[in-house]
Design a protein around this motif. Structure first.
Motif, PDB file in Angstrom:
ATOM      1  N   UNK A   1       4.067  -3.241  -1.082  1.00 19.47           N
ATOM      2  CA  UNK A   1       3.356  -4.032  -2.098  1.00 19.47           C
ATOM      3  C   UNK A   1       3.445  -3.342  -3.450  1.00 19.47           C
ATOM      4  N   UNK A   2       3.198  -2.033  -3.470  1.00 17.96           N
ATOM      5  CA  UNK A   2       3.224  -1.300  -4.723  1.00 17.96           C
ATOM      6  C   UNK A   2       4.641  -1.190  -5.289  1.00 17.96           C
ATOM      7  N   UNK A   3       5.596  -0.831  -4.446  1.00 16.21           N
ATOM      8  CA  UNK A   3       6.978  -0.674  -4.918  1.00 16.21           C
ATOM      9  C   UNK A   3       7.527  -1.983  -5.470  1.00 16.21           C
ATOM     10  N   UNK A   4       7.250  -3.071  -4.780  1.00 16.06           N
ATOM     11  CA  UNK A   4       7.741  -4.369  -5.241  1.00 16.06           C
ATOM     12  C   UNK A   4       7.076  -4.771  -6.557  1.00 16.06           C
TER      13      UNK A   4
ATOM     14  N   UNK B   1      -1.476  -4.851 -12.419  1.00 18.91           N
ATOM     15  CA  UNK B   1      -1.768  -3.518 -12.949  1.00 18.91           C
ATOM     16  C   UNK B   1      -2.414  -2.640 -11.880  1.00 18.91           C
ATOM     17  N   UNK B   2      -3.381  -3.199 -11.155  1.00 15.47           N
ATOM     18  CA  UNK B   2      -4.068  -2.417 -10.121  1.00 15.47           C
ATOM     19  C   UNK B   2      -3.116  -2.021  -9.002  1.00 15.47           C
ATOM     20  N   UNK B   3      -2.201  -2.910  -8.651  1.00 12.10           N
ATOM     21  CA  UNK B   3      -1.266  -2.607  -7.567  1.00 12.10           C
ATOM     22  C   UNK B   3      -0.217  -1.603  -8.023  1.00 12.10           C
ATOM     23  N   UNK B   4       0.361  -1.821  -9.203  1.00 15.27           N
ATOM     24  CA  UNK B   4       1.451  -0.971  -9.673  1.00 15.27           C
ATOM     25  C   UNK B   4       0.988   0.434 -10.041  1.00 15.27           C
ATOM     26  N   UNK B   5      -0.203   0.546 -10.625  1.00 13.44           N
ATOM     27  CA  UNK B   5      -0.647   1.841 -11.157  1.00 13.44           C
ATOM     28  C   UNK B   5      -1.759   2.486 -10.353  1.00 13.44           C
ATOM     29  N   UNK B   6      -2.240   1.808  -9.338  1.00 20.23           N
ATOM     30  CA  UNK B   6      -3.322   2.360  -8.535  1.00 20.23           C
ATOM     31  C   UNK B   6      -2.835   3.356  -7.501  1.00 20.23           C
ATOM     32  N   UNK B   7      -3.781   3.989  -6.850  1.00 21.86           N
ATOM     33  CA  UNK B   7      -3.486   4.919  -5.758  1.00 21.86           C
ATOM     34  C   UNK B   7      -3.168   4.105  -4.506  1.00 21.86           C
ATOM     35  N   UNK B   8      -2.116   4.482  -3.814  1.00 20.14           N
ATOM     36  CA  UNK B   8      -1.719   3.727  -2.627  1.00 20.14           C
ATOM     37  C   UNK B   8      -2.816   3.746  -1.567  1.00 20.14           C
ATOM     38  N   UNK B   9      -3.626   4.786  -1.528  1.00 24.65           N
ATOM     39  CA  UNK B   9      -4.737   4.846  -0.579  1.00 24.65           C
ATOM     40  C   UNK B   9      -5.765   3.759  -0.897  1.00 24.65           C
TER      41      UNK B   9
END
Length: 425
Positions: free
Chosen positions: A255-258, A304-312
């Motif tokens: 999710x984050x990488x995409x 923004x929350x997905x791309x720059x947030x902590x994966x945890x």
């Protein structure tokens, strides 16, 4: 070397080996939302069996005695459509390849053989009365290994149900007198399961048109070093919660990488995640039920929350959404605006959303036609309308390295950036 797959001509219809009931089965509301959607499950077997195509064809015929709805057709139209158990049969094709499985990397990356050559395809939606509910191709390779591709109308079974059926075919191929699991296709005790597709179809009626998108095919491995690190960090920060699962860690990473690949540094637009959940245990489905028994759970966050947030933190969002499933089932809602409008529903119909369906733990890796379990299982959709990933696709040859994910979630424009993000894990 040019790799060529030669299909037997013409295809044959495999019918039940014994008479079966001429019944009609009314689809559940969950079946109806998936009726006409086709998927293929590729099973790659490194160890051969004697005459694999003929062995599987005979076992398939016997299995259809127990799973006779697969041999039927659709009848009626609109809300009155039913599964008509006509016994017309499953389309079956035998094929041969002029190479070994090793030559084509066991169908892994880099891709050197088209998956389309190894399966029978519908060529579009599969809602016509003449369309079979299942098609199967067995491709024999020069090394003695073989690939079984089962293509089916999702309305008649979910992936868990397909796995149960294919395991039954395998058991009969190995000489068992009858399947070890007694199949159940109709369960009158099942409650209605709230479906995201119902909301999205309202958007379609309001003018949003879903069309096929040429997403790039990606076959990736999320390394165990990353998965174990995320699980450990989650455990230290959320000691009172249930442990982080492999699905949650891998899905959060994808999710984050995409999101980073398609949005750069993010933004205020919504980038929702949708994951499918098997709810058999929640709704008390009968043992052996193989119809659709799934719901889609939505995780809401901005790009923004997905791309720059902590994966945890993303793992926590996914876990919290899973924990809400029993409540949503009891209230028969998804907690969304079901009027068909709103920013979230619009986002769910677009490129910014990501749909995840785990292929781990379904039993698809337990299919055995006599030579052992598959070296890998590959999910595939002929028609792709929304970005999707399949975390946990069984791949025994890579078990020591990481978790296999098959994805069709970015267009060619964003493929290089997506791969670059994955490489940083």
């Amino acid at each position: 070397m040019t790799f060529v797959v030669t299909k037997s001509s013409p295809s044959v219809l495999v019918r039940p080996s014994e008479p079966t009931p001429a019944a009609t089965i009314r689809p559940t509301s969950t079946d109806m939302t998936r009726l006409g959607m086709s998927f293929t499950s590729f099973h790659v077997f490194e160890r051969g069996v004697d005459e694999p195509a003929e062995t599987i064809r005979r076992a398939l015929s016997r299995a259809l005695v127990h799973y006779y709805p697969f041999a039927g057709r659709l009848a009626g139209s609109g809300d009155d459509v039913v599964f008509s158990c006509t016994g017309e049969g499953v389309v079956f094709v035998r094929a041969t390849a002029n190479c070994t499985l090793e030559d084509v990397n066991f169908l892994g990356a880099p891709v050197v053989m088209s998956l389309a050559d190894l399966a029978v395809r519908y060529g579009g939606p599969c809602r016509a009365a003449s369309d079979p509910l299942m098609m199967m191709q067995v491709t024999e390779f020069a090394c003695g290994g073989f690939v079984v591709a089962a293509t089916w109308n999702h309305g008649v079974a979910d992936a868990c149900g397909l796995a149960q059926f294919l395991r039954a075919v395998g058991e009969l191929a190995r000489g068992l007198h009858s399947p070890s699991v007694v199949p159940v296709r109709y369960d009158e005790s099942l409650p209605d399961i709230p479906q995201l597709a119902t909301i999205l179809l309202k958007r379609l009626a309001a003018g949003v048109k879903f069309e096929h998108v040429d997403f790039a095919y990606c076959d990736v491995i999320i390394p165990w070093s990353f998965v174990n690190r995320v699980k450990a960090e989650f455990g230290s920060r959320h000691a009172g919660d249930r442990p982080c699962s492999v699905f949650e860690a891998v899905t959060a990473a994808m999710w984050q990488c995409r999101t980073r690949a398609i949005n750069g540094h993010g933004g205020g637009a919504l980038a929702p995640l949708v994951f499918a959940a098997n709810v058999r245990k929640h709704v008390g489905a009968k043992d052996g039920y193989y119809g659709n028994c799934i719901m889609s759970q939505v995780v809401v966050a901005t790009a923004d929350a997905v791309a720059n947030g902590d994966v945890v933190d993303l793992v926590k969002l996914i876990k919290d959404a899973k924990e809400r499933i029993p409540v949503l089932l009891s209230t028969k809602t998804l907690g969304l605006d079901d009027s068909g409008g709103g920013e979230l529903v619009a986002a769910l119909c677009g490129y910014g959303a990501l749909y995840a369906s785990s292929w781990a733990g379904l039993g698809l890796d337990g299919v055995d036609f006599g030579g052992g379990r598959p070296a890998r299982v590959i999910p595939y959709s002929e028609v792709k309308m929304l970005p999707s990933i399949s975390p946990g696709a069984p791949c025994s040859m890579m078990d020591g390295h990481g978790v296999n994910v098959v994805a069709s979630c970015v267009t060619d424009e964003h493929l290089e950036g997506f791969r670059a993000q994955l490489a940083r894990l």
